[in-house]
Design a protein around this motif. Structure first.
Motif, PDB file in Angstrom:
ATOM      1  N   GLU A 260     -10.711 -23.325   1.522  1.00 57.23           N
ATOM      2  CA  GLU A 260      -9.870 -22.235   1.794  1.00 57.23           C
ATOM      3  C   GLU A 260      -9.938 -21.965   3.421  1.00 57.23           C
ATOM      4  N   LEU A 261     -10.811 -21.634   3.972  1.00 55.26           N
ATOM      5  CA  LEU A 261     -10.831 -21.218   5.083  1.00 55.26           C
ATOM      6  C   LEU A 261     -10.091 -22.112   6.243  1.00 55.26           C
TER       7      LEU A 261
ATOM      8  N   ASP B 260      -4.665 -18.332  10.705  1.00 57.53           N
ATOM      9  CA  ASP B 260      -5.493 -16.866  10.437  1.00 57.53           C
ATOM     10  C   ASP B 260      -6.835 -17.018  11.329  1.00 57.53           C
ATOM     11  N   THR B 261      -6.828 -16.440  12.259  1.00 61.84           N
ATOM     12  CA  THR B 261      -8.014 -16.302  13.039  1.00 61.84           C
ATOM     13  C   THR B 261      -9.042 -15.575  12.561  1.00 61.84           C
ATOM     14  N   ALA B 262      -8.971 -14.852  11.579  1.00 58.07           N
ATOM     15  CA  ALA B 262     -10.215 -14.327  10.948  1.00 58.07           C
ATOM     16  C   ALA B 262     -10.697 -15.466  10.009  1.00 58.07           C
ATOM     17  N   ALA B 263     -10.063 -16.437   9.777  1.00 60.72           N
ATOM     18  CA  ALA B 263     -10.966 -17.475   8.881  1.00 60.72           C
ATOM     19  C   ALA B 263     -11.636 -18.206   9.994  1.00 60.72           C
ATOM     20  N   LEU B 264     -11.257 -18.359  10.968  1.00 58.76           N
ATOM     21  CA  LEU B 264     -11.787 -19.397  12.215  1.00 58.76           C
ATOM     22  C   LEU B 264     -13.280 -18.457  12.496  1.00 58.76           C
TER      23      LEU B 264
ATOM     24  N   THR C 233     -15.789 -33.602   3.302  1.00 59.57           N
ATOM     25  CA  THR C 233     -15.972 -32.238   3.365  1.00 59.57           C
ATOM     26  C   THR C 233     -15.279 -31.802   4.478  1.00 59.57           C
ATOM     27  N   VAL C 234     -15.189 -30.227   4.624  1.00 60.26           N
ATOM     28  CA  VAL C 234     -15.063 -29.587   6.198  1.00 60.26           C
ATOM     29  C   VAL C 234     -16.337 -29.610   6.862  1.00 60.26           C
ATOM     30  N   TYR C 235     -17.312 -29.654   6.225  1.00 57.96           N
ATOM     31  CA  TYR C 235     -18.789 -29.587   6.886  1.00 57.96           C
ATOM     32  C   TYR C 235     -18.640 -31.215   7.667  1.00 57.96           C
TER      33      TYR C 235
END
Length: 205
Positions: free
Chosen positions: A22-23, A31-35, A84-86
């Motif tokens: 989602e991030l 979306d800078t808040a997500a970063l 995965t994102v990780y």
């Protein structure tokens, strides 16, 4: 080896892959808040990985910033079907660290292997900024990984260290230490298998 270490610790940090995806979707939408949230979730782990390779705090801090800049600029390259994102950001981090290590500045310096007593390898994974439970998990896992390295043979440990902490290829290791390439491959394979066995038992325990 280092990927295996980081992946082992990462199991306790990547509590919610859906959250990470989602991030990434929000980052793709600029979306800078997500970063910032992704940074808060992983900066300690990634900094530890970078520092274990470069051995210089200032350089490691620079690379960490480069990593998150790249995540922001190339978020579209993350493919949810391929991992995965990780794992994506860990691969990105290691690649950038190795690129810096192989740069002209680092080429002028003699490669040095990582000492088993080098606390910089594991210390950045936990700090006063983490909550007590996370600190306990990270500290415990770091010690187990450190001890696992001590249980494999010195020859196996040497080739794994210079390969994963110094970014040397198998051919470079063979040339640097005057070891037959086949021997290097065997030591790396056997060392990895032994580490997986040791850490697998640790995790089950």
């Amino acid at each position: 080896m280092l990927f295996f270490f980081i992946s082992t610790i990462g199991k306790f940090l990547t509590k919610d892959e859906d959250r990470d995806r989602e991030l990434m979707a929000r980052i793709k939408a600029r979306d800078t808040a997500a970063l910032s949230e992704l940074y808060d979730n992983y900066y300690r782990l990634l900094f530890g990985l970078i520092l274990s390779i470069l051995k210089k705090r200032e350089e490691s801090e620079d690379i960490l910033q480069e990593v998150f800049t790249t995540i922001w600029e190339k978020a579209e390259q993350f493919d949810t079907e391929r991992g995965t994102v990780y794992t994506w950001i860990v691969s990105l981090t290691r690649n950038k660290s190795i690129d810096r290590l192989r740069s002209k500045v680092y080429k002028e310096q003699k490669k040095q292997s990582v000492s088993l007593n080098d606390e910089d390898v594991f210390h950045p994974l936990y700090s006063e900024e983490t909550n007590p439970l996370e600190n306990t998990i990270l500290t415990d896992r770091a010690k187990r990984l450190h001890n696992a390295l001590a249980e494999i043979s010195a020859k196996q440990r040497k080739v794994l260290q210079v390969a994963y902490f110094n970014g040397m290829s198998q051919s470079e290791i063979a040339e640097e230490f005057d070891i037959p390439l086949g021997t290097v491959k065997t030591r790396m394979r056997d060392g990895m298998m032994k580490l997986r066995e040791i850490l697998g038992k640790e995790l089950k325990g």
